[in-house]
Scaffold this motif. Structure first.
Motif, short mmCIF file in Angstrom:
data_model
loop_
_atom_site.label_atom_id
_atom_site.label_comp_id
_atom_site.label_asym_id
_atom_site.label_seq_id
_atom_site.Cartn_x
_atom_site.Cartn_y
_atom_site.Cartn_z
N VAL A 147 0.76 -1.13 -0.08
CA VAL A 147 0.02 0.09 0.10
C VAL A 147 1.09 1.33 0.03
N PRO A 148 0.61 2.47 -0.58
CA PRO A 148 1.25 3.45 -0.34
C PRO A 148 1.56 4.09 0.81
N PRO A 149 2.96 4.61 1.32
CA PRO A 149 3.39 4.78 2.50
C PRO A 149 2.42 5.66 3.22
N GLY A 150 1.89 5.17 4.67
CA GLY A 150 1.01 5.68 5.55
C GLY A 150 -0.30 5.19 5.55
N GLU A 151 -0.64 4.38 4.25
CA GLU A 151 -2.04 3.74 4.33
C GLU A 151 -1.98 2.38 5.14
N LEU A 152 -3.23 1.96 5.66
CA LEU A 152 -3.46 0.91 6.47
C LEU A 152 -3.23 -0.30 5.55
N GLY A 153 -2.88 -1.38 6.18
CA GLY A 153 -2.54 -2.56 5.49
C GLY A 153 -2.06 -3.57 6.45
N GLU A 154 -1.80 -4.85 6.04
CA GLU A 154 -1.38 -5.91 6.75
C GLU A 154 0.14 -5.92 6.98
N MET A 155 0.60 -6.29 8.26
CA MET A 155 1.91 -6.36 8.61
C MET A 155 2.63 -7.74 7.95
N VAL A 156 3.58 -7.55 7.25
CA VAL A 156 4.10 -8.88 6.66
C VAL A 156 5.91 -8.81 6.94
N VAL A 157 6.20 -9.68 7.55
CA VAL A 157 7.49 -9.64 8.19
C VAL A 157 8.50 -10.84 7.53
N THR A 158 9.88 -10.29 7.48
CA THR A 158 10.67 -11.19 7.15
C THR A 158 11.84 -11.07 8.05
N THR A 159 12.35 -12.14 8.67
CA THR A 159 13.46 -11.84 9.77
C THR A 159 14.69 -11.99 8.85
N LEU A 160 15.71 -11.39 9.54
CA LEU A 160 17.19 -11.23 8.98
C LEU A 160 18.22 -12.01 9.52
N CYS A 161 18.07 -12.73 10.65
CA CYS A 161 19.14 -13.40 11.34
C CYS A 161 18.54 -14.56 12.29
N LYS A 162 17.16 -14.93 12.11
CA LYS A 162 16.71 -15.72 12.95
C LYS A 162 16.95 -17.07 12.53
N GLU A 163 17.48 -17.91 13.33
CA GLU A 163 18.04 -19.39 12.84
C GLU A 163 17.15 -20.51 12.81
N ALA A 164 16.57 -20.69 14.00
CA ALA A 164 15.73 -22.07 14.26
C ALA A 164 14.41 -22.04 13.40
N ALA A 165 13.74 -20.84 13.60
CA ALA A 165 12.64 -20.78 12.58
C ALA A 165 12.54 -19.34 11.98
N PRO A 166 13.20 -19.21 10.98
CA PRO A 166 13.07 -17.80 10.28
C PRO A 166 11.67 -17.79 9.55
N LEU A 167 11.57 -16.32 9.37
CA LEU A 167 10.31 -16.22 8.83
C LEU A 167 10.58 -15.30 7.32
N ILE A 168 9.87 -16.06 6.48
CA ILE A 168 10.03 -15.17 4.80
C ILE A 168 8.79 -14.74 4.64
N ARG A 169 8.33 -13.44 4.72
CA ARG A 169 7.21 -12.83 4.13
C ARG A 169 5.97 -13.43 5.07
N TYR A 170 6.18 -13.58 6.30
CA TYR A 170 5.04 -14.13 7.31
C TYR A 170 3.81 -13.16 7.19
N ARG A 171 2.71 -13.49 6.85
CA ARG A 171 1.57 -12.79 7.25
C ARG A 171 0.96 -12.46 8.39
N THR A 172 1.25 -11.58 9.25
CA THR A 172 0.94 -11.45 10.72
C THR A 172 -0.83 -11.43 10.91
N ARG A 173 -1.18 -11.04 9.75
CA ARG A 173 -2.91 -10.52 9.81
C ARG A 173 -3.07 -9.34 10.82
N ASP A 174 -2.18 -8.84 11.38
CA ASP A 174 -2.20 -7.32 12.22
C ASP A 174 -2.13 -6.46 11.02
#
Ligand code: ZN
Length: 428
Positions: free
Chosen positions: A272-299
């Protein structure tokens, strides 16, 4: 000691993110069959990640992936490297279980210590931790960060108001970590027991539930001007402590040196354009045991693109404004109850309780009615004016003109748990 990275520019941060992204994709591809299958299916090889724009090529991960891989989903290291597991409280289906390596725990402790630093604590502070201890990430996370930071932890857990009040007086904690409902309860209890002059709490770090502006105000006033810090947290992403509201209280800084945050339209999955409401999707940068790639948080939240007056370079997002699962489609517009909540929180003369009622009338059109309580001290004479302000605000936020009805303070139902706020009668 500072727990902030020595970053000089956003370019430096982006370069760090790219290295982390490349490491994560390579690590997940070689460490997890589940990830390898997903990446192969998307036609992406670790070597294909050349810039941060390549993030868009990567497949999404969701709660579904955690369920299929139960009990140890997304595991990307040998089980012997796992030193701890945490699980979400999970109301439906199986719990989400996440594995942590020794480094994951250290990284989490570092991020959390940074939160205490951003909130302005020193080693002299004493922190009463009144969130849940157990298999979930709350209590353990708050304590881990506190001890790593070097302040004193009082690990009391939630509830037990007698003991909470006794500890506030006996141990003189300066910081409380709890949910906002607990903070409100405590402020009322302190008044009732006439302990207002006997405690030293100056700051409250609260998380795990959505809190309206009106509720924050009641907590601040109830505890004689305490400072509130909203802390986000998600079991899948370490737990609480992956960001914090700073001392200027305009949004939440998130630790972009540990994860990339995308804000996407939950339907199209496009940014979405910067500043608009949308879903948080996270990708971790150094998480070893359970890394997240574009994880849809639904938040749901929005980025706050302007630099923060506090000077911290870490980017910011708004408070969590709801869940994408709660979306209403109304007259072909996507609406989240959190957007209406947001408008109401910023409108004068109204209380914190409201209901959104949707129905279909004889003319075949859909209508939205917002029932909202008048503020405790507001006169009914102002109703028409207040309703107009609310209607205008809602129209600006979600492009729908609602009918606004003011009701007496205290007449809408209240509950300790999440109150039902949306009543959709359109398909009855
Ligand atoms: Zn700031």
């Amino acid at each position: 000691m500072t727990f902030m990275p020595p970053l000089k520019s956003l370019e430096e941060l982006a370069a760090h993110q790219l290295t982390g992204l490349q490491w994560t994709v390579d690590h997940a591809y070689h460490g997890s069959e589940h990830y390898r299958a997903k990446l192969d299916q998307a036609g992406v090889k670790p070597g294909d990640i050349k810039s941060l724009d390549d993030l868009g090529k990567l497949p999404f991960t969701s709660a579904e992936d955690l369920r299929t891989g139960y009990p140890f989903p997304l595991l990307s290291v040998p089980m012997s490297e796992v030193v701890r597991i945490h699980a979400s409280s999970g109301t439906t289906g199986k719990r989400k279980v996440l594995c942590y390596s020794k480094k994951d725990i250290q990284d989490w402790a570092h991020m959390f210590a940074r939160c205490y630093e951003i909130a302005g604590l020193s080693k002299e502070d004493r922190v009463q931790i009144a969130v849940g201890y157990g298999v979930w990430t709350a209590g353990v996370g708050f304590q881990l960060g506190c001890e790593n930071f070097g302040a004193l932890a009082v690990p009391i857990g939630p509830g037990n108001l007698d003991m909470q009040c006794q500890f506030l007086v006996d141990f003189q904690p300066t910081v409380m970590c709890c949910t906002s409902s607990m903070a409100l309860l405590l402020s009322e209890e302190i008044k009732r027991r006439e302990l207002s002059d006997k405690h030293r709490v100056k700051k409250i770090i609260y998380g795990s539930e959505r809190t309206s502006e009106a509720m924050r105000k009641r907590i601040i006033e109830g505890l004689g001007g305490v400072e509130l810090f909203d802390i986000p947290g998600l079991t899948e992403l370490y737990g609480p402590g992956t960001g914090l509201e700073c001392q200027v209280h305009q949004g939440i800084h998130y630790w972009a040196d540990y994860y990339i945050l995308e804000i996407l339209n939950p339907i199209t999955l496009e940014p979405v354009p910067p500043g608009e409401l949308g879903e948080m999707v996270v990708t971790t940068l150094c998480k070893e045991a359970a890394p997240l790639i574009r994880y849809r948080t639904r938040d749901l939240t929005r980025l706050l693109p302007e630099p923060c007056p506090c000077g911290c370079l870490m980017p910011r997002h708004d408070r969590i404004l709801g869940r994408s699962d709660d979306m209403i489609i109304f007259r072909a517009v996507n609406i989240y109850p959190g957007q209406i909540d947001h408008v109401l929180s910023h409108s004068p003369g109204i209380g914190s309780e409201y209901q959104i009622i949707l129905d279909n009338r004889d003319d075949g059109k859909d209508y939205m009615t917002i029932k909202v309580e008048r503020a405790e001290d507001a006169p009914p004479d102002d109703d028409a004016k207040t309703a107009q302000i609310v209607a205008k605000g809602v129209k600006a936020e979600v492009l729908v003109s609602p009918q606004v009805e003011l009701v007496d303070y205290g007449t809408l139902p209240r509950s300790d748990r999440k109150s039902k706020r949306v009543f959709d009668h359109r398909f009855e």
